[in-house]
Design an enzyme around this catalytic site. Sequence first.
Site, PDB file in Angstrom:
ATOM      1  N   ASP A   5       0.893  -1.196  -0.352  1.00  0.00           N
ATOM      2  CA  ASP A   5      -0.350  -0.046  -0.069  1.00  0.00           C
ATOM      3  C   ASP A   5       0.723   1.055  -0.160  1.00  0.00           C
ATOM      4  O   ASP A   5       0.494   2.288  -0.846  1.00  0.00           O
ATOM      5  CB  ASP A   5      -1.075  -0.237   0.959  1.00  0.00           C
ATOM      6  CG  ASP A   5      -1.490  -1.254   1.381  1.00  0.00           C
ATOM      7  OD1 ASP A   5      -2.313  -1.490   0.563  1.00  0.00           O
ATOM      8  OD2 ASP A   5      -0.946  -2.056   2.372  1.00  0.00           O
ATOM      9  N   GLU A  26       1.704  -6.435  -5.298  1.00  0.00           N
ATOM     10  CA  GLU A  26       2.113  -5.677  -6.012  1.00  0.00           C
ATOM     11  C   GLU A  26       2.311  -4.862  -7.354  1.00  0.00           C
ATOM     12  O   GLU A  26       3.380  -4.758  -7.827  1.00  0.00           O
ATOM     13  CB  GLU A  26       0.413  -4.577  -5.541  1.00  0.00           C
ATOM     14  CG  GLU A  26       0.351  -3.810  -6.977  1.00  0.00           C
ATOM     15  CD  GLU A  26      -1.366  -3.204  -7.168  1.00  0.00           C
ATOM     16  OE1 GLU A  26      -2.484  -4.320  -5.964  1.00  0.00           O
ATOM     17  OE2 GLU A  26      -1.498  -2.249  -7.693  1.00  0.00           O
TER      18      GLU A  26
HETATM   19  O1  TRH Z   1       4.896  -6.363   0.723  1.00  0.00           O
HETATM   20  P1  TRH Z   1       3.632  -6.870  -0.105  1.00  0.00           P
HETATM   21  O2  TRH Z   1       3.264  -8.377   0.194  1.00  0.00           O
HETATM   22  O3  TRH Z   1       2.872  -5.474  -0.421  1.00  0.00           O
HETATM   23  C1  TRH Z   1       0.763  -6.091  -0.603  1.00  0.00           C
HETATM   24  C2  TRH Z   1       0.396  -5.244   0.563  1.00  0.00           C
HETATM   25  O4  TRH Z   1      -0.178  -6.305   1.482  1.00  0.00           O
HETATM   26  C3  TRH Z   1      -0.660  -4.952   0.110  1.00  0.00           C
HETATM   27  O5  TRH Z   1      -1.797  -5.424   1.905  1.00  0.00           O
HETATM   28  C4  TRH Z   1      -1.664  -5.911  -0.750  1.00  0.00           C
HETATM   29  O6  TRH Z   1      -3.089  -5.779  -0.711  1.00  0.00           O
HETATM   30  C5  TRH Z   1      -0.839  -6.133  -2.146  1.00  0.00           C
HETATM   31  O7  TRH Z   1       0.728  -6.643  -2.130  1.00  0.00           O
HETATM   32  C6  TRH Z   1      -1.220  -6.448  -3.374  1.00  0.00           C
HETATM   33  O8  TRH Z   1       3.626  -6.646  -1.410  1.00  0.00           O
HETATM   34  P2  TRH Z   1       4.652  -5.846  -2.600  1.00  0.00           P
HETATM   35  O9  TRH Z   1       2.842  -4.933  -3.574  1.00  0.00           O
HETATM   36  O10 TRH Z   1       5.572  -5.558  -3.541  1.00  0.00           O
HETATM   37  O11 TRH Z   1       5.095  -4.427  -2.049  1.00  0.00           O
HETATM   38  C7  TRH Z   1       6.588  -3.947  -1.276  1.00  0.00           C
HETATM   39  C8  TRH Z   1       7.130  -2.954  -1.703  1.00  0.00           C
HETATM   40  O12 TRH Z   1       8.662  -3.023  -0.588  1.00  0.00           O
HETATM   41  C9  TRH Z   1       7.599  -2.617  -2.516  1.00  0.00           C
HETATM   42  O13 TRH Z   1       7.479  -1.683  -2.846  1.00  0.00           O
HETATM   43  C10 TRH Z   1       9.119  -2.885  -2.786  1.00  0.00           C
HETATM   44  C11 TRH Z   1       9.438  -2.194  -1.403  1.00  0.00           C
HETATM   45  N1  TRH Z   1      10.716  -3.649  -1.285  1.00  0.00           N
HETATM   46  C12 TRH Z   1      11.849  -2.646  -0.850  1.00  0.00           C
HETATM   47  O14 TRH Z   1      11.733  -1.119  -1.114  1.00  0.00           O
HETATM   48  N2  TRH Z   1      13.253  -2.964  -0.396  1.00  0.00           N
HETATM   49  C13 TRH Z   1      13.393  -4.414  -0.337  1.00  0.00           C
HETATM   50  O15 TRH Z   1      14.471  -5.098   0.292  1.00  0.00           O
HETATM   51  C14 TRH Z   1      12.260  -5.121  -0.551  1.00  0.00           C
HETATM   52  C15 TRH Z   1      12.273  -6.785  -0.372  1.00  0.00           C
HETATM   53  C16 TRH Z   1      10.853  -4.810  -1.317  1.00  0.00           C
END
Ligand code: TRH
Length: 380
Positions: free
Chosen positions: A20, A276
């Site tokens: 989010d 996402e």
């Molecule tokens: O963290 P996620 O699983 O996020 C979500 C939420 O659960 C949300 O509620 C749900 O609706 C959505 O998924 C579909 O996965 P996501 O979307 O990939 O977000 C992770 C974020 O973290 C992304 O912006 C990348 C960032 N990130 C970093 O900045 N540094 C890191 O080392 C890693 C591994 C990720």
Amino acid sequence: MPEMNPRWDIFCTVVDNFGDIGVTWRLARQLVAEHGLAVRLWVDDLRAFERLCPAIDIHAAQQRQENVEVRQWSGEWQPTAAADVVIAAFACQLPAAYMEAMAEREQPPLWMNLDYLSAEDWVIGCHGLPSVKFRHVQKFFFFPGFQKGTGGLLRERNLLEQRRQFQQRPEAQREFLQGLGIDRAPDAQLISLFAYENTGLASWLDSMAADSTATHLLVPEGRILGDVERWLGVDGLSAGDLHRREALTVQVLPFVRQDQYDLLLWSCDFNAVRGEDSFVRAQWAGRPLLWHIYQQEEDVHLDKLEAFLELYTKGLSTPAREAISGLWRAWNAGEKMTDHWQSTRKHWPELEKHAETWCLEQALQADLATALVQFYGNWI
Ligand code: TRH
């Protein structure tokens, strides 16, 4: 009269994990940097935000980060004037007093719900449609997506060019990886692993360990570590830890800043991603990927998975399509990965080429921030 320099408010509730805030922070920065807009980002959990952007002061009610005005969205809402464009991310409920402020404006704002990403066809029909009204203020659906007729995907203006340059410079990659304590063996394939808990992991690690090619697996600290620990037979893994099992080296990484995460994806030969935002970023990396989709009630996420696979695998030969689809389905069912991984490895060159083609095709669509700005332009 519409404002000459419109102000935008983006509201984000952190439901769980990082998606989010990951999406809204990225969008806010892009609207400021590329469209010159004044953006306030209202966030209810600055601790999750701090993981992606360590410069965040989690106690500040108001702060500027990369020219975005970040506001703590606390329970006690302080009266504030409504902006010209209001984005409620992922159907979050705006403060009642803010909704009143929207209705009291002489010219009501453009109010949009930025929805979750889905490759399903119905998204095209619903994108841009009016949703509910609050008093006389109309809300609209804004759907990201992969196909024409959707709101597109978040993609910064120079992203693919930056990626291309980085991938053409092995020394830049080496330097970046060394900064994270990673010393890549020249003949090892590099894989990043960002996923939810997954019972299929052990069989995938077994396959990589038994492979004739060496694999260096990079695992940012997070939810999957428990499964990695069980497979290794160790406790309390943390950033910096490195373990070898036959052909497989497993290394735990710190959770890096959001922009650094792109560099990690660009450095790897294969990326396992989730949710996402990381899912989209892995597509922009132009490398084969594995998606752990966010689980939803009544398994509705499985339709989303199939819808994406149908789009993504177009243009692949039948065996390559079956291999990658099988791998994704097994991963998302927490099932054995062994055979699927072996089949996927057989089609590697084709899958690599396809990942780049897919990325370039997706980049032909307007990016999501531009699409939002255009939507506003058409609305006023
Ligand atoms: O963290 P996620 O699983 O996020 C979500 C939420 O659960 C949300 O509620 C749900 O609706 C959505 O998924 C579909 O996965 P996501 O979307 O990939 O977000 C992770 C974020 O973290 C992304 O912006 C990348 C960032 N990130 C970093 O900045 N540094 C890191 O080392 C890693 C591994 C990720």
